[in-house]
Scaffold this motif. Sequence first.
Motif, PDB file in Angstrom:
ATOM      1  N   GLU A  31       2.921 -12.346  14.729  1.00  0.00           N
ATOM      2  CA  GLU A  31       3.726 -12.215  13.516  1.00  0.00           C
ATOM      3  C   GLU A  31       3.642 -10.788  12.992  1.00  0.00           C
ATOM      4  OE1 GLU A  31       3.614 -14.000   8.992  1.00  0.00           O
ATOM      5  OE2 GLU A  31       3.218 -15.368  10.667  1.00  0.00           O
ATOM      6  N   LEU A  32       4.795 -10.158  12.800  1.00  0.00           N
ATOM      7  CA  LEU A  32       4.874  -8.793  12.291  1.00  0.00           C
ATOM      8  C   LEU A  32       5.853  -8.767  11.125  1.00  0.00           C
ATOM      9  CD1 LEU A  32       4.234  -5.776  12.419  1.00  0.00           C
ATOM     10  CD2 LEU A  32       6.019  -5.539  14.162  1.00  0.00           C
ATOM     11  N   ARG A  33       5.343  -8.400   9.944  1.00  0.00           N
ATOM     12  CA  ARG A  33       6.163  -8.365   8.727  1.00  0.00           C
ATOM     13  C   ARG A  33       6.360  -6.911   8.294  1.00  0.00           C
ATOM     14  NH1 ARG A  33       7.033 -13.244   6.303  1.00  0.00           N
ATOM     15  NH2 ARG A  33       5.818 -15.001   7.114  1.00  0.00           N
ATOM     16  N   LEU A  34       7.627  -6.488   8.237  1.00  0.00           N
ATOM     17  CA  LEU A  34       7.988  -5.122   7.834  1.00  0.00           C
ATOM     18  C   LEU A  34       9.039  -5.150   6.731  1.00  0.00           C
ATOM     19  CD1 LEU A  34       8.196  -3.561  11.404  1.00  0.00           C
ATOM     20  CD2 LEU A  34       6.484  -3.003   9.676  1.00  0.00           C
ATOM     21  N   SER A  35       9.006  -6.163   5.891  1.00  0.00           N
ATOM     22  CA  SER A  35       9.987  -6.288   4.822  1.00  0.00           C
ATOM     23  C   SER A  35       9.820  -5.168   3.801  1.00  0.00           C
ATOM     24  CB  SER A  35       9.816  -7.651   4.133  1.00  0.00           C
ATOM     25  OG  SER A  35      10.698  -7.771   3.035  1.00  0.00           O
ATOM     26  N   ASN A  36      10.952  -4.540   3.435  1.00  0.00           N
ATOM     27  CA  ASN A  36      10.954  -3.491   2.412  1.00  0.00           C
ATOM     28  C   ASN A  36       9.949  -2.382   2.748  1.00  0.00           C
ATOM     29  OD1 ASN A  36      11.773  -2.262   0.025  1.00  0.00           O
ATOM     30  ND2 ASN A  36      10.271  -3.337  -1.226  1.00  0.00           N
ATOM     31  N   SER A  37      10.000  -1.905   3.990  1.00  0.00           N
ATOM     32  CA  SER A  37       9.000  -0.943   4.454  1.00  0.00           C
ATOM     33  C   SER A  37       9.579   0.284   5.136  1.00  0.00           C
ATOM     34  CB  SER A  37       8.037  -1.629   5.438  1.00  0.00           C
ATOM     35  OG  SER A  37       7.295  -2.646   4.809  1.00  0.00           O
ATOM     36  N   ASN A  43       0.805  -1.218   0.000  1.00  0.00           N
ATOM     37  CA  ASN A  43       0.000   0.000   0.000  1.00  0.00           C
ATOM     38  C   ASN A  43       0.838   1.267   0.000  1.00  0.00           C
ATOM     39  OD1 ASN A  43      -3.160  -0.164   0.447  1.00  0.00           O
ATOM     40  ND2 ASN A  43      -2.264  -1.971   1.390  1.00  0.00           N
ATOM     41  N   GLN A  44       2.175   1.133   0.082  1.00  0.00           N
ATOM     42  CA  GLN A  44       3.052   2.301   0.217  1.00  0.00           C
ATOM     43  C   GLN A  44       2.631   3.166   1.402  1.00  0.00           C
ATOM     44  OE1 GLN A  44       5.952   2.761  -1.673  1.00  0.00           O
ATOM     45  NE2 GLN A  44       5.362   0.682  -2.182  1.00  0.00           N
ATOM     46  N   LEU A  45       2.299   2.492   2.482  1.00  0.00           N
ATOM     47  CA  LEU A  45       1.847   3.156   3.709  1.00  0.00           C
ATOM     48  C   LEU A  45       2.958   4.051   4.260  1.00  0.00           C
ATOM     49  CD1 LEU A  45      -0.620   3.121   5.650  1.00  0.00           C
ATOM     50  CD2 LEU A  45       0.558   1.329   6.919  1.00  0.00           C
ATOM     51  N   GLU A  46       2.594   5.272   4.697  1.00  0.00           N
ATOM     52  CA  GLU A  46       3.576   6.232   5.186  1.00  0.00           C
ATOM     53  C   GLU A  46       3.451   6.518   6.678  1.00  0.00           C
ATOM     54  OE1 GLU A  46       3.108   9.683   2.790  1.00  0.00           O
ATOM     55  OE2 GLU A  46       3.895   8.750   0.963  1.00  0.00           O
ATOM     56  N   SER A  76       4.415  -5.157   4.756  1.00  0.00           N
ATOM     57  CA  SER A  76       5.508  -5.217   3.790  1.00  0.00           C
ATOM     58  C   SER A  76       5.239  -4.309   2.596  1.00  0.00           C
ATOM     59  CB  SER A  76       5.698  -6.659   3.300  1.00  0.00           C
ATOM     60  OG  SER A  76       6.006  -7.520   4.373  1.00  0.00           O
ATOM     61  N   GLN A  77       6.339  -3.922   1.945  1.00  0.00           N
ATOM     62  CA  GLN A  77       6.290  -3.064   0.758  1.00  0.00           C
ATOM     63  C   GLN A  77       5.544  -1.758   1.045  1.00  0.00           C
ATOM     64  OE1 GLN A  77       4.958  -5.249  -2.691  1.00  0.00           O
ATOM     65  NE2 GLN A  77       6.280  -6.992  -2.226  1.00  0.00           N
ATOM     66  N   SER A  78       5.897  -1.144   2.145  1.00  0.00           N
ATOM     67  CA  SER A  78       5.382   0.169   2.488  1.00  0.00           C
ATOM     68  C   SER A  78       6.499   1.195   2.327  1.00  0.00           C
ATOM     69  CB  SER A  78       4.853   0.184   3.924  1.00  0.00           C
ATOM     70  OG  SER A  78       3.733  -0.677   4.055  1.00  0.00           O
ATOM     71  N   ALA A  79       6.206   2.446   2.667  1.00  0.00           N
ATOM     72  CA  ALA A  79       7.219   3.505   2.657  1.00  0.00           C
ATOM     73  C   ALA A  79       7.080   4.286   3.957  1.00  0.00           C
ATOM     74  CB  ALA A  79       7.037   4.414   1.440  1.00  0.00           C
ATOM     75  N   LEU A  80       7.209   3.574   5.065  1.00  0.00           N
ATOM     76  CA  LEU A  80       6.912   4.149   6.373  1.00  0.00           C
ATOM     77  C   LEU A  80       7.855   5.293   6.716  1.00  0.00           C
ATOM     78  CD1 LEU A  80       6.185   0.872   8.370  1.00  0.00           C
ATOM     79  CD2 LEU A  80       4.525   2.595   7.656  1.00  0.00           C
ATOM     80  N   LEU A  81       7.248   6.419   7.057  1.00  0.00           N
ATOM     81  CA  LEU A  81       7.988   7.574   7.546  1.00  0.00           C
ATOM     82  C   LEU A  81       7.850   7.711   9.056  1.00  0.00           C
ATOM     83  CD1 LEU A  81       6.916  10.152   4.799  1.00  0.00           C
ATOM     84  CD2 LEU A  81       9.097   8.955   4.970  1.00  0.00           C
ATOM     85  N   TRP A  82       6.747   7.212   9.599  1.00  0.00           N
ATOM     86  CA  TRP A  82       6.513   7.339  11.027  1.00  0.00           C
ATOM     87  C   TRP A  82       5.568   6.237  11.507  1.00  0.00           C
ATOM     88  CZ3 TRP A  82       8.134   8.666  15.469  1.00  0.00           C
ATOM     89  CH2 TRP A  82       7.280   8.786  16.553  1.00  0.00           C
ATOM     90  N   VAL A  83       5.921   5.621  12.614  1.00  0.00           N
ATOM     91  CA  VAL A  83       5.053   4.657  13.294  1.00  0.00           C
ATOM     92  C   VAL A  83       5.003   5.064  14.756  1.00  0.00           C
ATOM     93  CG1 VAL A  83       4.704   2.265  13.969  1.00  0.00           C
ATOM     94  CG2 VAL A  83       5.604   2.790  11.704  1.00  0.00           C
ATOM     95  N   SER A  84       3.827   5.365  15.243  1.00  0.00           N
ATOM     96  CA  SER A  84       3.688   5.798  16.628  1.00  0.00           C
ATOM     97  C   SER A  84       3.980   4.646  17.585  1.00  0.00           C
ATOM     98  CB  SER A  84       2.259   6.315  16.873  1.00  0.00           C
ATOM     99  OG  SER A  84       2.037   6.539  18.247  1.00  0.00           O
ATOM    100  N   PRO A  85       4.722   4.897  18.663  1.00  0.00           N
ATOM    101  CA  PRO A  85       4.911   3.855  19.681  1.00  0.00           C
ATOM    102  C   PRO A  85       3.600   3.396  20.308  1.00  0.00           C
ATOM    103  CG  PRO A  85       6.474   5.653  19.972  1.00  0.00           C
ATOM    104  CD  PRO A  85       5.482   6.112  18.958  1.00  0.00           C
ATOM    105  N   SER A 101      15.254  -6.710   3.875  1.00  0.00           N
ATOM    106  CA  SER A 101      15.224  -5.836   2.688  1.00  0.00           C
ATOM    107  C   SER A 101      14.897  -4.387   3.027  1.00  0.00           C
ATOM    108  CB  SER A 101      14.214  -6.377   1.661  1.00  0.00           C
ATOM    109  OG  SER A 101      14.498  -7.708   1.306  1.00  0.00           O
ATOM    110  N   ASN A 102      15.508  -3.870   4.076  1.00  0.00           N
ATOM    111  CA  ASN A 102      15.271  -2.485   4.475  1.00  0.00           C
ATOM    112  C   ASN A 102      16.524  -1.617   4.399  1.00  0.00           C
ATOM    113  OD1 ASN A 102      12.414  -2.139   5.256  1.00  0.00           O
ATOM    114  ND2 ASN A 102      12.861  -3.754   6.741  1.00  0.00           N
TER     115      ASN A 102
END
Length: 393
Positions: free
Chosen positions: A154-160, A111-114, A133-142, A189-190
């Motif tokens: 299970e948490l997948r953050l590949s290429n994100s 989704n290119q989530l930011e 996976s496959q996002s473009a995360l700029l910020w994730v709130s704690p 892949s990050n």
Amino acid sequence: MPGCCLWGSAPPAPSGERKGAGWLELLLLLLLILSGWVLTQQPVGCPRVCECFVEEKTVKCANQNLTEVPPDLPRDVQNLFLTGNRLRDLSSGAFPSEPLLELRNLSLRGNQLEQVGAEAFARLPNLKQLDLSQSALLWVSPMAFGNASSPLEELRLSNSLYNYSVVAAIAELLQRGIFQNLKHLDLSSNGLVSLPPGIFSRLPSLQHLDLHNNSLVSLRDVSFGALHQLQRFDLGDNALKRLRNDTLAQLRGLPWLTRLDLGRNAWVCDCGIEDLARWLKESDQVEAKEALKCSEPEEKQNSSLVSLPISGLECLEPDDDQTQLQTSYVFLGIVLALIGAIFLLVLYLNRKGIKKWMYNIRDACRDHMEGYHYRYEINADPRLTHLSSNSDV
């Protein structure tokens, strides 16, 4: 009577017409039955752009250019796939106001989530699998999962992860201690060059850690001692040159670790790799350890690390992994200092010209202000009203 058929009942239809009408009625009946069956297959409350599968309690809304989560999701959905859409921002109101109590698996892949804001997943209290996976995360709130302990496994953050600041935010999220049940963490892949200290310090149930296809040059200051349940650790396709004795001691102390992938790294076979070579000869934790090859020096390229002689290895590079990086910083500082000194020297050599230029600017500003002051006096004095407001000073 000959004319009775004109005013009485109609004559019987030919047998061929009766058969055609019968077939038409049968076809209409079959169409009604088929349409009723199709309607029963599409559950009530299924979003229009999605596919819903009642028995599997699964909703798929893939590649629909969605910019928000559909609000009319079935309350009993367990698997939700929102892959390949355009969801850029997940806030606290992204999901329906009524909690999806049965949702177990959520995929937001591609989704290119930011942005992932606070309380974004708080309305999914039983979520066990999350794919970003496959996002473009700029910020994730704690606080993305709220304050309560999460059942996430299970948490997948590949290429994100777009930059190192979001890596620090992910580390802060993982260090909050809410993921006591997390078993699988994918950070592959990050482009990671280093890892924040303590990023894995509060994941006691983690069994599979995937860091392959990054650019890790060192594991210094990274603690794995808290990963008592770790069984598989993938460090393949990175830029590791050696593993220090303290890191090896941590890996050796993980009782369930049986699958450690160190393949396709840039191993430097000098005296600094003695600890790793000795450990490889003794340990059975490393997968395909015979395939680990030297990349440097040239005379040892493609030599197996397992077959290296422990004694007699020359010290080609400084023993500190950070030396090259520190040298680069020192060199950059020297270059910047040199540029600053040249700039100050140019200013000093042109000090007279600069001083004259500044005096000229001062005089021009003074003359300009005096002109304004003179016109103000003319306009304020009624005796001088006959003078033109455009009079030259």
